[in-house]
Design a protein around this motif. Sequence first.
Motif, PDB file in Angstrom:
ATOM      1  N   GLY A  31      -3.866   8.646   0.718  1.00 32.96           N
ATOM      2  CA  GLY A  31      -3.651   7.250   0.760  1.00 32.96           C
ATOM      3  C   GLY A  31      -4.232   6.359   1.801  1.00 32.96           C
ATOM      4  N   PRO A  32      -4.208   5.088   2.092  1.00 32.45           N
ATOM      5  CA  PRO A  32      -3.312   4.413   1.233  1.00 32.45           C
ATOM      6  C   PRO A  32      -3.855   3.704  -0.329  1.00 32.45           C
ATOM      7  CG  PRO A  32      -4.462   3.132   2.834  1.00 32.45           C
ATOM      8  CD  PRO A  32      -4.641   4.343   3.250  1.00 32.45           C
ATOM      9  N   PHE A  33      -2.948   3.326  -1.100  1.00 35.24           N
ATOM     10  CA  PHE A  33      -3.398   3.046  -2.436  1.00 35.24           C
ATOM     11  C   PHE A  33      -2.717   1.658  -2.781  1.00 35.24           C
ATOM     12  CE2 PHE A  33      -5.526   6.885  -3.570  1.00 35.24           C
ATOM     13  CZ  PHE A  33      -4.783   7.963  -3.189  1.00 35.24           C
ATOM     14  N   PHE A  79      -1.582   2.781  -7.506  1.00 38.39           N
ATOM     15  CA  PHE A  79      -0.943   3.755  -7.229  1.00 38.39           C
ATOM     16  C   PHE A  79       0.148   3.819  -8.578  1.00 38.39           C
ATOM     17  CE2 PHE A  79       1.692   6.567  -4.577  1.00 38.39           C
ATOM     18  CZ  PHE A  79       2.877   6.408  -4.927  1.00 38.39           C
ATOM     19  N   THR A  84       5.811   3.668   1.633  1.00 42.83           N
ATOM     20  CA  THR A  84       5.142   2.577   1.819  1.00 42.83           C
ATOM     21  C   THR A  84       5.823   1.697   2.856  1.00 42.83           C
ATOM     22  OG1 THR A  84       4.157   0.419   0.682  1.00 42.83           O
ATOM     23  CG2 THR A  84       6.523   1.074   0.315  1.00 42.83           C
ATOM     24  N   SER A 115       0.872  -1.157  -0.071  1.00 46.55           N
ATOM     25  CA  SER A 115      -0.057  -0.032  -0.199  1.00 46.55           C
ATOM     26  C   SER A 115       0.967   1.206   0.061  1.00 46.55           C
ATOM     27  CB  SER A 115      -0.678   0.074   1.024  1.00 46.55           C
ATOM     28  OG  SER A 115      -1.857  -0.838   1.262  1.00 46.55           O
ATOM     29  N   TRP A 116       0.558   2.220  -0.915  1.00 50.18           N
ATOM     30  CA  TRP A 116       1.286   3.459  -0.863  1.00 50.18           C
ATOM     31  C   TRP A 116       0.669   4.468  -0.530  1.00 50.18           C
ATOM     32  CZ3 TRP A 116       6.382   3.386  -2.890  1.00 50.18           C
ATOM     33  CH2 TRP A 116       6.686   2.234  -3.444  1.00 50.18           C
ATOM     34  N   PHE A 117       1.574   5.390  -0.146  1.00 49.56           N
ATOM     35  CA  PHE A 117       0.976   6.932   0.323  1.00 49.56           C
ATOM     36  C   PHE A 117       1.838   7.818  -0.379  1.00 49.56           C
ATOM     37  CE2 PHE A 117      -1.373   5.788   4.063  1.00 49.56           C
ATOM     38  CZ  PHE A 117      -1.145   4.560   4.318  1.00 49.56           C
TER      39      PHE A 117
END
Length: 295
Positions: free
Chosen positions: A14-16, A21, A38, A3-5
């Motif tokens: 995020g998170p994505f 992402f 992440t 999960s990315w921010f």
Amino acid sequence: MASWFYASEGKQQGPFPDGQFRDLIAQGVVRPDTLVWTEGMAGWQKAAEIPGLVGGGAPPMIPAGGPPMMGGGGYGGAAGGSLTADFSAFGLLGRSIVFVIGILLVIPAPWVTVWFYKYITSHIQVPGRPNFGFAGQPMDIWWALMANALLTYAGATGISFAPLLAVIANAFLAWVILRWIVANLTSNGERLPLSFQGSAIGYVGWYLLMMISTITIIGWAWVIAFWMRWNCRNIEGTRREVAFNGSGWQILWRSVVFSLACSLLIPIPWMLRWYGRWFVSQFALVDRGAAARAY
């Protein structure tokens, strides 16, 4: 799945999921100079510095320590930022009612307590701690939760215990429960290395002082403010320090408005959300020692 921010206009987004992402990268929303993070990264870095994300670039130097806190003051800077909450009016009210009923029934207390704390933490945003949550289980300290519920039930039904002993017992149980809560806070499903180091005697002392201060009609609000700061100073295990910024006056007038509005019944859901969001926002992450210098 990762999960990315990413940072946009000074705020954490995020998170994505990884696929979504990468779509943001393809759309130009996340650019090579955008700060991203992440799980597993030591800090916020430009997207271009992460091999295989948006292009080339040498592997970044990874500093020691956990990821920096993210707040209004920047990324990894001196300011950590205040906590925020997104409780819904009826969601918070409904769960609060079920929680109170479960406590009064005593036996369900461990289960409704864990259920309630999981809801509360999942709706709190902590700077630099994505997917904040709670990992406690009903059987962890079932005895303390049920004993606390039993004393609450006794008070609600008028069953008489030795008053001072009952108050002290309730305060001790609240201390046990607070230690359990702090030790089971999580981020991205992983327990945070936190612990509450305040002594049982100190906590019981604050509890008794709060009870006594009700005699003054308004003094309890200032006792709560300083009690919250004492609690925060005794949370250890992270690079940042938890601070409580609310004042006695702020607690007092909001409590008065809350009580008056709730006496009309209809505003209760919205007032509960209003008060809960404000109270959460008074907690912040700051550099260690900054809270002591502020007061």
